[in-house]
Design a protein around this motif. Structure first.
Motif, short mmCIF file in Angstrom:
data_model
loop_
_atom_site.label_atom_id
_atom_site.label_comp_id
_atom_site.label_asym_id
_atom_site.label_seq_id
_atom_site.Cartn_x
_atom_site.Cartn_y
_atom_site.Cartn_z
N ARG A 20 28.47 55.79 34.17
CA ARG A 20 29.18 54.76 34.94
C ARG A 20 30.66 54.84 34.61
NH1 ARG A 20 28.56 50.11 37.89
NH2 ARG A 20 29.95 48.36 37.46
N ASN A 51 29.02 55.35 39.93
CA ASN A 51 27.75 55.55 39.23
C ASN A 51 27.17 56.92 39.57
OD1 ASN A 51 27.27 52.58 38.26
ND2 ASN A 51 27.78 52.43 40.43
N ARG A 109 20.39 56.15 35.95
CA ARG A 109 21.86 56.16 35.94
C ARG A 109 22.32 56.76 34.62
NH1 ARG A 109 25.29 50.72 36.55
NH2 ARG A 109 24.94 50.60 34.28
#
Length: 562
Positions: free
Chosen positions: A114, A104, A111
């Motif tokens: 990923r 991540n 975020r």
């Protein structure tokens, strides 16, 4: 006299064993040895185990009396675990380690990317496993002892190498003084600060990046899964990058980039480290969580390799041969592939089944692998630690856009280590049917594993030596059987597996049923009679739509040059 420490290294989670030194006075005069390996880290120990698998004894010199200080390498890839399965330690590591597959990337508390490493039902091992290097080294040391072919000498420091046309003369210091050894071959696996490399006056090619990173292993209880966490341009370390990894035994690895001009000595001051680690914990919502320091160090990102891994009677492997950035878990994982390749090729030379020209192939293949890694790792390094104003502007633009624009987010991908395919290897057969296959692993490629049943995979059946995989239920042609027998009589370890057969096949050493056709599909086999020839490191060196004796003989001759 060499006086290694006899005090167990400090650790919050690992109990260090101090071994007794190997002393020359306790042993008879030394004969000339076939192989001496300088360095008992992952590269040296796996090289010794690979040699032992082929029946070749070795002496391993460890300057210390205990395994390495600190966790060091902690992330091991699927291909590494396949290599470690071959030398008998993968199961032990899987029982102790933490598997994972996701990474991540965060920017401004969001975020933004990923990564999920691929994994399917045909893989015995997951994409990555976290375990501290001390446990890996201990498993390898126990495996070496079990072979009866590895003489591990604790407290022995190689201080001088004098090369002769057909051997090397070595001076080794011990706690009671020096002694000398002669070796047909010396494997230099003595790490990134290789004294052997320096003594021979060898220069590495590539680039060194100015950015420095601190590695800190801390014991702390954090409620996060085993996934890689990367934080870009945080408020407490503007313009820089922080990485976090969970390790076994309640340890977390925190890597943080230093600002320009800060020295390692300044960075490792306890107050400095506590302030920065506290700031990182506060940023992820865990301010005030108690933690303890276990181990710390400083590293610089480098993309360097020797241009040749054979220098006279010295063969280089691991960090002694190349220095690679840790981004993408390339360092130790590349060393395992070096060791696997060197082990079988050096064994063939020593057993007389190939000439010294085979070692030129080791160098060419592994230097090529290092250069491919340097090309890929350079991209990751320039993103993680921009080396110039231009690269920083580009990286900052990606960071900013990633908050709202999906198309830039894949640029965060850290290009995980992968096994090198020896596409241009001189050991690949030149007149096989490689170009006629519509898929499957081609020339120089590592093997593809296939699930055969519950806890049963194709690579479980691939041991030391060459393996001929023949997709057939019929007896092997008499001419092919004759070539196989002749190769064995010449000392070539060659095992034949009949793939898809439900019962024994004449001319094959074993048969592997493939009722669902999974192996046939993964290897793109269109019809019965096709075959693959795997080298002892499991890489493909030839494949045919239909196998015949003459082409098998030619492939073996190419893979084992005189």
């Amino acid at each position: 006299m060499h006086q290694p420490s006899t005090t167990p290294r400090p650790s919050l989670y690992h109990r260090y064993q101090v071994h007794a030194p190997w002393l020359p006075s306790a042993h008879p005069p030394q004969p000339r040895h076939r192989v001496v390996i300088a360095g008992a880290g992952p590269a040296g120990l796996v090289t010794a185990l690979e040699l032992a698998r082929h029946g070749v004894p070795s002496v391993v010199l460890n300057a210390e009396l205990q395994v390495s200080a600190g966790s060091r390498a902690i992330v091991f890839t699927r291909r590494t675990l396949e290599i470690l399965q071959q030398v008998g330690v993968a199961g032990r590591l899987m029982a102790q380690g933490l598997p994972w597959r996701c990474g991540n990337s965060f920017y401004r508390g969001q975020r933004v990317f990923r990564m999920e490493a691929p994994h399917d039902d045909d893989d015995r091992f997951g994409p990555m496993l976290n375990i501290q290097q001390q446990f890996l080294e201990e498993a390898l040391i126990d495996a070496c002892a079990a072979t009866g072919l590895v003489d591990l000498r604790w407290g022995n420091l190689l201080t001088q190498v004098d090369q002769q046309p057909d051997h090397a003369c070595l001076t080794i210091d011990t706690p009671e003084g020096p002694y000398t050894l002669q070796a047909d071959w010396l494997v230099a696996a003595d790490g990134g600060r290789s004294a052997i490399r320096s003594q021979l006056g060898l220069k590495m090619e590539g680039a060194s990046f100015e950015s420095l990173f601190v590695i800190a292993d801390i014991r702390i209880d954090l409620p996060y899964p085993t996934e890689r966490l990367a934080f870009f341009d945080p408020d407490w370390n503007r313009g820089n990058t922080i990485l976090m990894h969970r390790e076994p035994h309640g340890i977390w690895r925190v890597d943080y980039q230093l600002p320009p001009g800060e020295t390692p000595e300044q960075a490792l001051q306890p107050d400095s480290m506590r302030t920065r680690i506290d700031a990182q914990l506060a940023m992820i919502g865990h301010a005030g969580t108690p933690w303890e320091m276990d181990w710390c160090s400083v590293y610089a990102a480098r993309t360097l390799t020797l241009p040749d891994y054979r220098v006279g009677r010295v063969l280089f492997a691991g960090d002694a041969a190349h220095l690679l950035p840790i981004f993408g878990v390339r360092g130790a994982n590349t060393a395992f592939q070096d060791a696997q390749a060197l082990g079988w090729q050096l064994a063939c030379v020593l057993r007389g089944t190939a000439g010294p020209a085979l070692l030129a192939s080791y160098s060419a293949e592994r230097v090529g692998a290092a250069r491919e890694i340097i090309h890929e790792a350079g991209k990751s390094t320039r993103f993680m630690a921009p080396p110039s104003r231009g690269f920083r502007l580009l990286r900052d633009a990606v960071l900013s856009l990633s908050l709202t624009q999906d198309f830039v987010r894949p640029l965060y991908h850290w290009r995980t280590s992968r096994p090198h395919a020896y596409l241009q290897s001189a050991l690949n057969c030149r007149d096989d049917d490689d170009s006629c296959f519509d898929g499957g692993p081609g020339h120089g490629a590592p093997p593809q594993n296939v699930r055969l049943g519950d806890d049963d995979f194709l690579l479980d059946h691939i041991g030391a030596g060459f393996h001929l995989l023949v997709f057939t239920t019929a007896p092997l042609p008499a001419g092919v059987q004759k070539v196989v027998q002749a190769a064995r009589q010449q000392g070539v370890p060659l095992r034949v597996l009949a793939i898809g057969a439900a019962q024994p096949v004449a001319g094959a050493d074993a048969h592997l049923p493939d009722a669902a056709g999974r192996v046939r599909q993964r290897y793109a086999v269109p019809a019965d009679g096709a075959a693959y020839l795997l080298r002892p490191d499991q890489h493909v060196c030839a494949r045919w739509l239909r196998l015949d004796a003459d082409r098998l003989q030619a492939a073996l001759a190419t893979a084992l040059p005189a």
